[in-house]
Motif scaffolding. Structure first.
Motif, short mmCIF file in Angstrom:
data_model
loop_
_atom_site.label_atom_id
_atom_site.label_comp_id
_atom_site.label_asym_id
_atom_site.label_seq_id
_atom_site.Cartn_x
_atom_site.Cartn_y
_atom_site.Cartn_z
N LEU A 315 43.91 40.38 35.60
CA LEU A 315 45.25 40.20 35.08
C LEU A 315 45.35 40.76 33.66
O LEU A 315 46.33 41.43 33.31
N ASP A 316 44.34 40.52 32.85
CA ASP A 316 44.33 41.08 31.50
C ASP A 316 44.42 42.60 31.53
O ASP A 316 45.11 43.21 30.70
N ALA A 317 43.73 43.22 32.49
CA ALA A 317 43.75 44.68 32.59
C ALA A 317 45.14 45.19 32.96
O ALA A 317 45.60 46.21 32.44
N VAL A 318 45.82 44.48 33.87
CA VAL A 318 47.18 44.88 34.23
C VAL A 318 48.10 44.79 33.02
O VAL A 318 48.88 45.70 32.74
N LEU A 319 48.02 43.71 32.27
CA LEU A 319 48.88 43.53 31.11
C LEU A 319 48.58 44.60 30.05
O LEU A 319 49.51 45.13 29.41
N ALA A 320 47.31 44.94 29.89
CA ALA A 320 46.94 45.98 28.91
C ALA A 320 47.50 47.33 29.33
O ALA A 320 47.98 48.11 28.48
N ALA A 321 47.43 47.63 30.62
CA ALA A 321 47.96 48.89 31.11
C ALA A 321 49.46 48.98 30.85
O ALA A 321 49.98 50.03 30.45
#
Length: 866
Positions: A315-321
């Motif tokens: 989820l953190d990776a999606v938000l960062a993207a």
């Protein structure tokens, strides 16, 4: 052909973190946070609390998407296969009709729905002292979706938690009414079992249809928790049991009920997982996953396990993207914050819409009338999905319009890959003919656009223009070189095959597919002229003198004859929609394509930019479209009103004396509104009620809670007199909740025309000549992507001066200036504080003051006005 309510054919889908990082290979400089654009507050979440059961929900990833309703239910949705286009998908197959949660004895429904950048969230209330929040998202490029249940409690407790899942393993094609087979015969019965604490659904076998292939589809549903017990059975639709079943579609189908849970096409099964969840004081998070594959249970389980491996980090990776998507093209419009927010959300809509499929078996079905053996295979295709839920696949015309928004948003990789996918599928379907396909589903089915199909001519004509556009913004010579042969073949095909009578006006279908039109369509002609000019520009960059001369000569001949052949006049101030053979009789039907001669921008051999239409006719036609016979509250009508021989008569105002054979179609597509917004901006019509009227229309249907269905999503069709509003229609009869092409009408008018950005990165040139609309005093953009670098622009308009400041990260030859206000003259010009030479160039936008700044990486031009 496409659904009858649309001229043809996003929510939005999620861009995977890794894919986004690749697409945004240039990291924005750290000073982004100090720019005016960065300081503008744009909400990254939008929430809705009313009519949730009537609103569609959507969350999308590159290889997975989910559509339901905002109250947490999953109504039967969509029309291609009636009621089956919603639920959970990993293209090219559907996995589930829905996923439902129960706390104790209560099925959970949402009281608040939130659309965020990369996720959706539902507030599910408090049960047995535990407040429950559900967040859905797609991790990276996985064939899986994740659901996070946040369980909040002030004291330690135990919660009985259950999940129901109902399968519907089904390939994206055939559809409900295609021939010689449809989903009533092609769709096989699902089976269900429990394996390793998760539900496993499978559909295996060979459908009883000619050229059908044996398949092995699988879906896995489960959690990081171990279930206390499980159930299997034919239902398991949560609160939607017993299900209301919609009839299959067709001319003899009975009337649909107002709401359906499943359809006669459905052959799924169900299961349930029951858990005893210990909730400590302060709460805990529980994770669930849905995964699938068209390559069997092992592949599905592999995706399932990967998704649940450190899901919080995913989820953190999606938000960062998504934050990185926002970092590019950060536009500030202090005088129009609604438009500013629409630009930010449109960038997210575009990023969400990127799709990918593997191993596409290219099968030409000629508008669903045959089901032949595949002609070949495309190993991988990436594209910008057109719209959800019924058009999430690869379209030529959608992508060619969306390309303008994509480059303005800095999303280069997505549009490059989209055009590559069109080339690859077209090559298999049509050989080396040059014809570009129209519509391709993720399994490789070419519904329309093969050599035997009539059209769609405009898509072939627009292909070289899309290639040239991308090359000018990226300077990517490798992309240009790879796409150049297909671009040449496309334009040669038009004159070899599609201009049968040799009059320069190509035959075949265009964007408007309505009865009574002549063989030669206006938009096909307009985009062919532009395609020739853009091909000539590409050829010049390649040193291909023969192609450059051929294309320019053809374009020049068409331009010389265009106005006499197409201007309808007779009090209409419009062009004919089509020409009828023999004799090229002008046919006037008031369709939206009448705006394209003012919208399509030609790059002439001398480098000047102009519309296809002469400026006086371009201005006249655009001004006429402002009247009530052509437009309404939320934008431009598909077909204007006026005198007609149709038995239904005239349904609206009359603005001219012409008599059309077609009735009005007062449906407002966001593409139509985009077309006129671009035309207004191209003509420098920046007064109140001109370009701002149309950009506001598209922004409102995306961001105004009194209008939207799905918060933050640019829809396909706005509320309009003859269409109504999506929220008031059956779930099986709505237009797309999100459609990518509407972003064209907010990003391109601002970035290209109001900020005045005209790059030619392949030739190391950049021109920035802003045109600030009336009522505004400043515009800016930070980290507008150009090639492997970026440009920052700030422009202000005062009573006695125009100021434009440009900083960029590449050694481009820079021209900076401003468009003069009407009836004002230049007193003096300064470049970086020093008196400077300048030129005034008359263009369709107005009088442009231009100053050469050489290869300076920073330049400030101040034009003092008389």
């Amino acid at each position: 052909m496409p659904h009858p309510v649309r001229p043809r054919t996003v929510l939005a889908a999620l861009t995977a973190a890794a894919a986004t990082a690749a697409a945004l290979a240039v990291v924005p400089p750290t000073q982004a946070s100090d720019s005016p654009s960065a300081r503008a507050a744009v909400p990254r979440e939008l929430s809705e609390t009313t009519q949730l059961a009537e609103r569609r929900s959507l969350v999308v990833g590159r290889r997975f998407f989910e559509m339901g309703a905002e109250d947490g239910r999953y109504p039967a949705t969509g029309f291609h296969t009636r009621g089956e286009m919603g639920g959970f998908w990993t293209p090219p197959i559907k996995l589930l009709d829905g996923l439902w949660f129960k706390a104790g004895s209560t099925w959970l429904t949402s009281s608040r729905y939130t659309s965020g950048w990369g996720y959706q969230r539902m507030d599910l209330g408090t049960h047995d002292g535990v407040a429950i929040t559900r967040t859905d998202f797609v991790p990276g490029s996985m064939r899986a979706g994740l659901v996070r249940l946040r369980l909040d409690s002030p004291t330690a407790t135990t919660l009985d938690l259950s999940v129901d899942a109902h399968s519907e393993l089904m390939k994206v094609y055939p559809w409900g009414e295609t021939k010689p087979t449809d989903q009533r015969t092609y769709n096989l019965a699902d089976t269900g079992k429990v394996r390793r604490g998760a539900l496993l659904f499978q559909e295996q076998g060979t459908p009883p249809a000619t050229n059908a292939e044996r398949h092995d589809y699988a879906a896995v549903v489960g959690s990081t928790l171990t279930p206390a017990s499980t159930d299997l059975g034919p239902d398991h639709r949560g609160p939607q049991d017993p299900a209301v079943i919609c009839p299959a579609s067709g001319p003899d189908a009975p009337t649909q009920p107002a709401y359906c849970d499943d359809t006669e096409y459905g052959k799924g099964t169900g299961g349930a997982l029951h858990y005893r969840v210990r909730v400590p004081a302060g709460g805990r998070t529980v994770w669930f996953a849905v995964a699938g594959s068209d390559n069997g249970a092992v592949a599905a389980r592999r995706s399932f396990d990967a998704a649940l491996d450190r899901p919080g980090r995913r989820l953190d990776a999606v938000l960062a993207a998504r934050r990185q998507v926002n970092a590019w093209s950060r536009v500030a419009v202090p005088g129009d914050r609604l438009l500013e927010r629409s630009i930010a959300w449109s960038k997210q809509n575009l990023a969400e819409s990127v799709q990918q499929a593997r191993d596409l078996k290219v099968r030409v079905t000629h508008a669903g009338t045959v089901y032949p053996a595949p002609k070949g295979t495309v190993a991988r295709a990436d594209w910008i999905g057109a719209g959800w839920p019924d058009y999430p696949w690869l379209f030529a015309t959608d992508g060619e319009y969306t390309g303008f928004a994509s480059v303005a948003a800095g999303q280069f990789a997505a549009i490059e890959r989209h055009l590559k996918a069109l080339r690859d599928v077209s090559r298999v379907a049509n050989g080396r003919s040059g014809k570009i396909v129209h519509e391709v589903t993720p399994d490789g089915q070419v519904y329309f656009g093969a050599k035997g199909d009539e059209g769609n001519t405009d898509e072939t004509a627009k292909f070289p223009s899309a290639v040239a556009l991308v090359w000018r913004w990226t300077g990517d010579d490798g992309f240009r070189d790879a796409m150049y042969p297909a671009s040449v073949r496309a334009m040669r095909y038009i004159f070899r095959v599609l201009d049968r009578d040799g009059d320069l006006w190509p035959e075949g279908l265009g964007n408007v597919e309505r009865p009574g039109m002549g063989e030669e369509k206006l938009d096909n002609t307009v985009y062919t002229i532009r395609g020739l000019r853009d091909l000539a520009d590409l050829a010049a960059s390649k040193g291909d003198t023969s192609t450059r001369r051929w294309a320019n000569r053809r374009a020049a001949a068409m331009q010389r004859r265009f106005d006499k052949a197409w201007w309808y006049g007779r009090g209409t101030a419009q062009y004919a929609d089509s020409l009828d053979d023999p004799g090229n009789e002008k046919v006037f039907q008031r369709h939206w394509i009448g705006v394209t001669p003012a919208e399509a921008e030609l790059r002439m051999p001398n480098g000047r930019l102009r519309p296809v239409a002469p400026t006086d006719h371009a201005r006249a036609l655009v001004a006429k479209r402002q009247e009530s016979c052509y437009s309404g509250k939320y934008g431009l009508f598909h077909t204007g009103t006026g005198a007609t021989t149709d038995p239904g008569g005239n349904k609206g105002a009359t603005c001219d004396s012409a008599v059309s054979t077609r009735p009005a179609e007062r449906s407002v597509f966001t593409l139509n509104t985009s077309i006129i917004a671009v035309a207004e901006a191209a003509l420098g019509r920046m007064r109140r009620g001109q370009v701002q009227r149309w950009t506001t229309d598209n922004a409102q249907v995306q961001l105004d809670r009194s209008v939207w269905e799905l918060p933050g999503a640019m829809p396909e069709i706005a509320p309009s007199p003859d269409f109504g509003a999506n929220i008031d229609k059956l779930f099986t009869e709505r237009s797309s909740a999100l459609q990518a092409w509407g972003t064209y009408g907010v990003l391109w008018p601002v970035v290209h025309y109001q900020l005045g950005v005209s790059p030619d990165v392949g030739r190391h040139r950049l021109r920035v000549v802003p045109d600030i609309p009336d009522g505004q005093h400043a515009l800016s953009v930070s980290h507008l992507r150009l090639g492997r670098g970026w440009v920052d622009i700030e422009t202000t308009r005062g009573t006695d001066r125009l100021r434009t400041e440009v900083s960029h990260a590449r050694g481009l030859r820079l021209v900076v200036g401003a468009v003069l206000p009407p009836e004002r003259a230049v007193k003096r010009v300064r470049l970086d504080g020093e008196r400077s030479a300048y030129v005034v160039v008359r263009t369709p936008r107005g009088r442009e003051v231009r100053v050469s700044a050489g290869r300076a990486r920073h330049a400030e031009v101040v034009v003092v006005l008389r």
